[in-house]
Design a protein around this motif. Structure first.
Motif, mmCIF file in Angstrom:
data_model
loop_
_atom_site.group_PDB
_atom_site.id
_atom_site.type_symbol
_atom_site.label_atom_id
_atom_site.label_comp_id
_atom_site.label_asym_id
_atom_site.label_seq_id
_atom_site.Cartn_x
_atom_site.Cartn_y
_atom_site.Cartn_z
ATOM 1 N N GLY A 187 0.761 -1.149 0.036
ATOM 2 C CA GLY A 187 0.077 0.029 -0.164
ATOM 3 C C GLY A 187 0.762 1.211 -0.017
ATOM 4 O O GLY A 187 1.788 1.300 -0.656
ATOM 5 N N ARG A 188 0.599 2.308 0.797
ATOM 6 C CA ARG A 188 1.024 3.545 0.591
ATOM 7 C C ARG A 188 2.499 3.498 1.272
ATOM 8 O O ARG A 188 3.355 4.357 0.935
ATOM 9 C CB ARG A 188 0.218 4.361 1.739
ATOM 10 N N ASP A 189 2.954 2.363 2.122
ATOM 11 C CA ASP A 189 4.112 2.494 2.587
ATOM 12 C C ASP A 189 5.185 2.221 1.393
ATOM 13 O O ASP A 189 6.169 2.790 1.295
ATOM 14 C CB ASP A 189 4.430 1.300 3.709
ATOM 15 N N PHE A 190 4.656 1.290 0.238
ATOM 16 C CA PHE A 190 5.417 1.116 -0.805
ATOM 17 C C PHE A 190 5.820 2.591 -1.449
ATOM 18 O O PHE A 190 6.943 2.778 -2.030
ATOM 19 C CB PHE A 190 5.048 -0.016 -1.656
ATOM 20 N N LEU A 191 4.788 3.141 -1.914
ATOM 21 C CA LEU A 191 5.035 4.696 -2.460
ATOM 22 C C LEU A 191 5.487 5.524 -1.748
ATOM 23 O O LEU A 191 6.626 6.391 -2.301
ATOM 24 C CB LEU A 191 3.522 4.860 -2.729
ATOM 25 N N ARG A 192 5.486 5.523 -0.288
ATOM 26 C CA ARG A 192 6.183 6.491 0.532
ATOM 27 C C ARG A 192 7.524 6.323 0.352
ATOM 28 O O ARG A 192 8.616 7.072 0.321
ATOM 29 C CB ARG A 192 5.776 6.531 1.898
ATOM 30 N N ASP A 193 7.884 4.816 0.491
ATOM 31 C CA ASP A 193 9.614 4.340 0.450
ATOM 32 C C ASP A 193 9.988 4.501 -0.919
ATOM 33 O O ASP A 193 11.295 4.987 -1.182
ATOM 34 C CB ASP A 193 9.500 3.144 0.672
ATOM 35 N N LEU A 194 9.276 4.588 -1.894
ATOM 36 C CA LEU A 194 9.694 4.785 -3.323
ATOM 37 C C LEU A 194 10.173 6.345 -3.629
ATOM 38 O O LEU A 194 10.803 6.652 -4.419
ATOM 39 C CB LEU A 194 8.657 4.139 -4.349
ATOM 40 N N SER A 195 9.261 6.942 -3.017
ATOM 41 C CA SER A 195 9.685 8.279 -3.215
ATOM 42 C C SER A 195 10.759 8.932 -2.424
ATOM 43 O O SER A 195 11.220 10.058 -2.723
ATOM 44 C CB SER A 195 8.167 9.113 -2.611
#
Length: 430
Positions: A306-314
């Motif tokens: 979820g959003r953790d993946f996107l936050r980490d990717l950013s």
């Protein structure tokens, strides 16, 4: 809401030069700083957020030898000794109590693991012993579950995460250490092929040696220097109760819950058998290296995308010393509580010891743990970067082993005789 630690009066600004810079104001970095300051070595601790703001204040507070990997046991034994000496050493109560730790087993298979461990060279050297169901009932009265058996180590203990780091920090400052909060280290500075300083968000600090004790952030920091540290994040959710009459002072762990008495009279409780893994890019990059430990120890990891993946990717994986670092974007890693896991813990615990049905839950929180492929930490020089020592990847065991881990890190920095054999903790084993 994260636990609130006892405040410490830290310095407003770092000096321009010191002997050793410690990156990370968690309990391992602070323990190292205290040891160095006691030896008369100038040391500066730089913390991107506030002291012990992440896992150092969010852990369970167990000081455990029971069940440790045999190679890791000497560090646990030395830490146990140092914890007992800590109140006199730092001049404050850190909540350390030698109240014992007990694991209870529901099946012959669970019990067999304890039998194997206690029959090992390390297990035989301790005061650990196997328990029958009747002995468990006598030591932890009021139970409603008939256990197959258990293991108990009376010399194990507990301490308070919200007190210990602060007391260690204050003692280090009193002995000459400088600690600066809200000061992120962006990258290392090198000269003549070795580390000669750090570049912080407030400018450069020259030094002879650097200790990286950055917890979950160490992998990203080292990656920016081309060094691979295989650690993955796991999230543990925890709750605490109001003061209550409980069944025992001994900390107790079952397959699907654990509890331990707190200094304030309440209990710290978690779902011991389950952790949450918010999927991130690193799980895809190095997750295959964890298959053995997943099968052996982390069988009940709950995955989510979820959003953790996107936050980490950013967040950046490469940056320069004059650029804002990921550690400045996220001063404190504060993962959300998994209320489902906490509810499971309370349900399982109340079924086993019904007295906990009366518990009043006062607070819950979550902490992110940095786990290595073999669940042992890295306390080691970094060959690619002479002058850098690493102390990270404690896999949920950092609080309990912090006093000896900090001394071992200090020994490696100064060249003193190591408190334990450092070979099991070398980076190159991974």
């Amino acid at each position: 809401m994260a636990p609130v630690i006892r405040p410490v009066q830290t310095a407003l600004d770092p000096p321009a030069q010191t002997s050793v810079v410690v990156i990370g104001g968690g309990i391992v970095g602070l323990s190292t700083a205290l040891t160095l300051a006691e030896r008369g070595i100038s040391v500066v601790v730089l913390e991107k957020g506030h002291l012990a703001g992440e896992q150092s204040s969010r852990n369970l507070g167990w000081v455990r030898k029971t069940g440790r990997h045999i190679a890791d046991l000497p560090l646990s034994v030395e830490s146990d000794r140092l914890w007992a000496e800590m109140p006199e050493r730092v001049g404050a109560d850190v909540g350390y109590r030698k109240a014992g730790i007990m694991y209870v087993a529901r099946s012959e298979a669970e019990m067999a693991k304890h039998e194997t461990w206690i029959g090992s060279d390390g297990g035989r050297a301790l005061d650990s012993r196997l328990l029958s169901a009747d002995e468990i009932d006598r030591q932890v009265p009021g139970g409603a579950e008939r256990w197959f058996g258990g293991i108990h180590t009376p010399s194990d203990g507990r301490a308070e995460p919200t007190l210990a780091s602060s007391a260690i920090a204050a003692a280090a400052i009193a002995k000459g250490a400088v600690i600066v909060e809200q000061c992120a280290v962006r990258r290392l500075v090198t000269s003549a092929g070795r580390v000669s300083g750090v570049m912080t968000e407030r400018g450069e600090i020259r030094c002879e040696h650097v200790l990286l004790a950055g917890g979950i952030w160490s992998r990203r920091f080292l990656g920016n220097h081309g060094v691979d540290l295989p650690t993955l994040p796991l999230v543990a959710s925890v709750l605490r109760t109001a003061a209550m009459e409980g069944p025992t002072e001994t900390a107790v762990g079952a397959a699907d819950f654990s509890f331990r008495k707190r200094l304030d009279g309440g209990y710290t409780i978690t779902q011991r058998g389950a952790l949450f893994a918010p999927l991130m890019l690193d799980h895809l990059l190095i997750g295959h290296r964890y298959l053995p430990v997943l099968k052996a120890e982390w069988k009940n990891v709950r995955l989510a995308f979820g959003r953790d993946f996107l936050r980490d990717l950013s967040m950046s994986r490469r940056w320069k010393g004059d650029a804002r670092s990921p550690m400045e974007h996220v001063r404190t890693m504060d993962p959300p509580v998994n209320d489902g896991l906490n509810a499971e813990a309370m349900t399982n615990l109340c079924r086993a010891w019904p007295v906990f049905k009366q518990a009043e839950i006062r607070q819950s929180w979550a902490g992110m743990i940095d786990v290595t492929p073999d669940s042992n930490p890295v306390i080691s020089p970094v060959a690619k970067l002479p002058g850098l020592t690493l102390a990270s990847g404690f896999s949920g065991h950092g609080f309990g082993t912090a006093p000896a881990a900090g001394q071992l890190a200090a020994d490696l920095i100064t060249g003193d005789t190591p408190i334990v054999d450092p070979k099991p903790y070398r980076l190159d084993r991974l």
